[in-house]
Structures are given as C-alpha cells and as structure tokens.
Design a protein around this motif. Structure first.
Motif, short mmCIF file in Angstrom:
data_model
loop_
_atom_site.label_atom_id
_atom_site.label_comp_id
_atom_site.label_asym_id
_atom_site.label_seq_id
_atom_site.Cartn_x
_atom_site.Cartn_y
_atom_site.Cartn_z
N MET A 109 0.84 -1.19 0.00
CA MET A 109 0.00 0.00 0.00
C MET A 109 0.88 1.25 0.00
N ILE A 110 0.44 2.25 -0.76
CA ILE A 110 1.17 3.52 -0.82
C ILE A 110 0.23 4.62 -0.34
N THR A 111 0.65 5.33 0.69
CA THR A 111 -0.18 6.39 1.26
C THR A 111 0.55 7.72 1.23
N VAL A 112 -0.21 8.78 1.38
CA VAL A 112 0.33 10.13 1.50
C VAL A 112 -0.36 10.82 2.67
N ALA A 113 0.28 11.85 3.16
CA ALA A 113 -0.35 12.77 4.11
C ALA A 113 -0.46 14.12 3.41
N PHE A 114 -1.63 14.74 3.50
CA PHE A 114 -1.81 16.03 2.84
C PHE A 114 -2.64 16.95 3.72
N THR A 115 -2.54 18.23 3.44
CA THR A 115 -3.23 19.23 4.24
C THR A 115 -4.64 19.46 3.69
N LYS A 116 -5.60 19.38 4.61
CA LYS A 116 -7.01 19.56 4.24
C LYS A 116 -7.69 20.31 5.38
N ASN A 117 -8.25 21.47 5.08
CA ASN A 117 -8.91 22.29 6.10
C ASN A 117 -7.99 22.52 7.30
N ARG A 118 -6.72 22.82 7.00
CA ARG A 118 -5.69 23.14 8.01
C ARG A 118 -5.35 21.96 8.92
N GLU A 119 -5.76 20.77 8.53
CA GLU A 119 -5.39 19.56 9.25
C GLU A 119 -4.71 18.59 8.30
N ILE A 120 -4.02 17.60 8.87
CA ILE A 120 -3.34 16.62 8.04
C ILE A 120 -4.26 15.43 7.82
N ASP B 86 15.05 24.24 10.91
CA ASP B 86 13.66 24.12 10.47
C ASP B 86 13.57 23.53 9.06
N LYS B 87 12.74 22.50 8.93
CA LYS B 87 12.42 21.84 7.66
C LYS B 87 13.63 21.13 7.04
N PHE B 88 14.57 20.72 7.86
CA PHE B 88 15.76 20.03 7.37
C PHE B 88 15.57 18.52 7.27
N CYS B 89 14.31 18.05 7.34
CA CYS B 89 14.06 16.61 7.18
C CYS B 89 12.79 16.38 6.36
N PRO B 90 12.81 16.74 5.07
CA PRO B 90 11.66 16.40 4.24
C PRO B 90 11.59 14.90 4.02
N ILE B 91 10.40 14.33 4.11
CA ILE B 91 10.18 12.91 3.83
C ILE B 91 8.90 12.75 3.02
N GLY B 92 8.96 11.85 2.04
CA GLY B 92 7.79 11.62 1.22
C GLY B 92 8.18 11.52 -0.26
N PRO B 93 7.26 11.76 -1.19
CA PRO B 93 5.87 12.09 -0.91
C PRO B 93 5.07 10.91 -0.38
N TYR B 94 5.62 9.69 -0.57
CA TYR B 94 4.87 8.49 -0.26
C TYR B 94 5.43 7.75 0.95
N LEU B 95 4.54 7.09 1.66
CA LEU B 95 4.90 6.05 2.62
C LEU B 95 4.51 4.73 1.96
N VAL B 96 5.51 3.91 1.67
CA VAL B 96 5.30 2.66 0.94
C VAL B 96 5.44 1.50 1.91
#
Length: 296
Positions: A1-12, A190-200
């Motif tokens: 399964m491949i999932t993502v986290a995204f922002t929706k209505n100011r929540e993840i 700050d923001k020195f650990c980007p991860i993604g776009p997917y969690l596989v």
C-alpha cells in the motif's frame, strides 16, 4: 500500500495512492460509513498493523468507482509522509563510497544522531536556508518507518518490525554541523528533514538493501548509488538501535547517504545550496521527493 499525508482544512489528512489519483480517506468514510474500521490518520494506519492496512484496502476497493473522492496528485499540498514520529534517528557515515570520498574510516558501530519534529517537511515544501549558515548540503536517504514496538530485537527478525519506507533528505548545514563534535546544530534546522511524498508499505517497497538512490540538483544528477553500499544494513541498524532504546510505531530512521554530497567535493568545487535551488531525492519504488531552497 502507498499512502500520503496532505493538508485539508488546516489539518493533516490521509490519502491512498491509486491509478485514479489520491483517495481522500476522510471524505470516503463520510460518504461510505460501512467501512468505518479503516484508519483515518497515518499514525492509526501504522499502529493498527495489517488489520488497518486491510481495512483501508477494502475501503479503497469499495469506493473506487466514485471519482469525486480522488484528487490529482498535483493538486495536493503534501505534509510529511509520517507527520508525527516520536523519534527521528539518523545514521551517519553509512555508505562505503561516502566514507571514502570524505577520507574517513568505516565506523565499527552505527553513528547515531537525531533530528527533531521542527525539521519535518513535506514534498514540494520550501526549505529555508538558515541565515547563520553558508554551507547547506543535501543528503538522499532511505527512511525506515517502524511498525511495531521494538526492543532488543535480533537482526534476523528486525525487518518484521518495519511498516514501510520513504524517500528522505537529511539536509545539513555543514558549517554548523562541524562547529563542535556534536552534529545536532547543523542537522535539525527548520524543515531540514523532508520525507515523502509516499509512505510505501514493506510488502511493496522491495528489498531495502537493494534500492537505487539518486539526488538531482536543478536536474543534474549529484548522487547515484544503491543501498547495497551501506556499511550497516537495515536489519543491523534496527537491531542495534533497539538494543539501546525502544522503537515505537511511526518512529523514523534515516539510514545514511551515499557519495556525491557537496561536502565530499574538493574545496574549490564546493558550491553550496542557494536560493532557488531545486533538490529531488529519488529512491527506487518509493517515488521522488522534491523541495526548493529559499533564502530565509
């Protein structure tokens, strides 16, 4: 399964990658409540183990014909693929050719350091260049995401504790990193650990110790290697860490970077990241993680 986290209505929010786009899990459950046992967050998916993954798969199948529940990937605002790990543990100097380019001996045991939650960033998120640093570097890394509580696990069973894997960039301010013998300051800006776009999930990622890994800076290949060059394998890293601290579901382990980082270049060829540079980390089966660096 491949999932993502995204922002929706100011929540993840949680999304599932399909060939129709990204399924909005929250909206799907609101419209089709019959699959109410499906997880609604990355944390619930990971901690729920195989039953949660199967419930999410059933939901995806049940709503697949409803086009209104799927978003084109390019329309999403991505969050970190694992938004709230309790620990971000990093392994330094873990590729043979990287140690060679830095003229450093191979370590006898894994070199561990940490990043904090402020360092997390998502795919396509801008990364600020710290005003206090003039030497910001990229580091493509395979990220392990723990799926079960792990304490004193053997190497033989270590991978059974993994939920999945992500592409990651261990961004490093080298001048801050080497100010003292402790690397922390240059690693968790700050923001020195980007991860993604997917969690596989592990069943789709393939052998984590046999994955191609590359970095592009403004389209130019800078790193081009394979996780088979790691000094300590994923099994060894998980087992070693678990003997010293308990790993919890959702914890993230960055496994080191291959050769080709800026700090490995001769001094006269070191051109550090600057405003507007676009860095992409690409790992086989895990997708392409892209971020733009901006002057703070």
């Amino acid at each position: 399964m491949i999932t993502v986290a995204f922002t929706k209505n100011r929540e993840i929010a949680l999304g599932v990658k399909t060939d129709k786009g990204i399924l909005d899990v929250q909206s799907a459950l609101a419209k089709y409540p019959g699959e109410s046992d499906a997880p609604t967050s990355v944390a619930d998916l990971i901690s729920g183990g195989e039953p949660s993954k199967q419930a999410l798969a059933r939901l995806t199948d049940a709503v697949y014909e409803d086009d209104s529940l799927f978003h084109p990937e390019e329309t999403l605002t991505y969050a970190p693929a694992v938004p709230a790990p309790s620990k971000i543990i990093c392994v330094g100097l873990n590729y043979k050719k990287h140690a060679d380019e830095c003229n450093m001996a191979y370590p006898a045991t894994p070199i561990l350091f940490s990043k904090f939650a402020n360092a997390l960033a998502g795919h396509e998120e801008d990364i600020p260049l710290p005003a206090a640093s003039a030497q910001v570097d990229y580091e493509a890394e395979l990220a392990i995401v723990i799926g079960q509580r792990a304490s004193h696990v053997s190497e033989a069973e270590a991978l059974s504790y993994v939920y999945g894997y992500c592409s990651a960039n261990d961004v490093s301010a080298r001048d801050l990193q080497f100010t003292t013998s402790q690397w922390l300051l240059g690693k968790t800006c700050d923001k020195f650990c980007p991860i993604g776009p997917y969690l596989v999930s592990a069943d789709e990622a393939g052998d984590p110790d046999q994955l191609q890994i590359r970095t592009f800076v403004n389209g130019e290949v800078r790193q081009n290697s394979n996780t088979s060059d790691m000094i300590f394998s994923c099994r060894q890293i998980i087992s070693y860490i678990s003997r010293h601290m308990t790993l919890e579901p959702g914890d993230v382990i960055l496994t080191g970077t291959p050769e080709g980082v800026i700090t490995g270049y001769p001094a006269d060829r070191q051109v550090w990241l600057k405003d507007g540079d676009v860095v992409t980390v690409e790992i086989e089966n895990l997708g392409r993680l892209t971020n733009t660096f901006r002057k703070a």
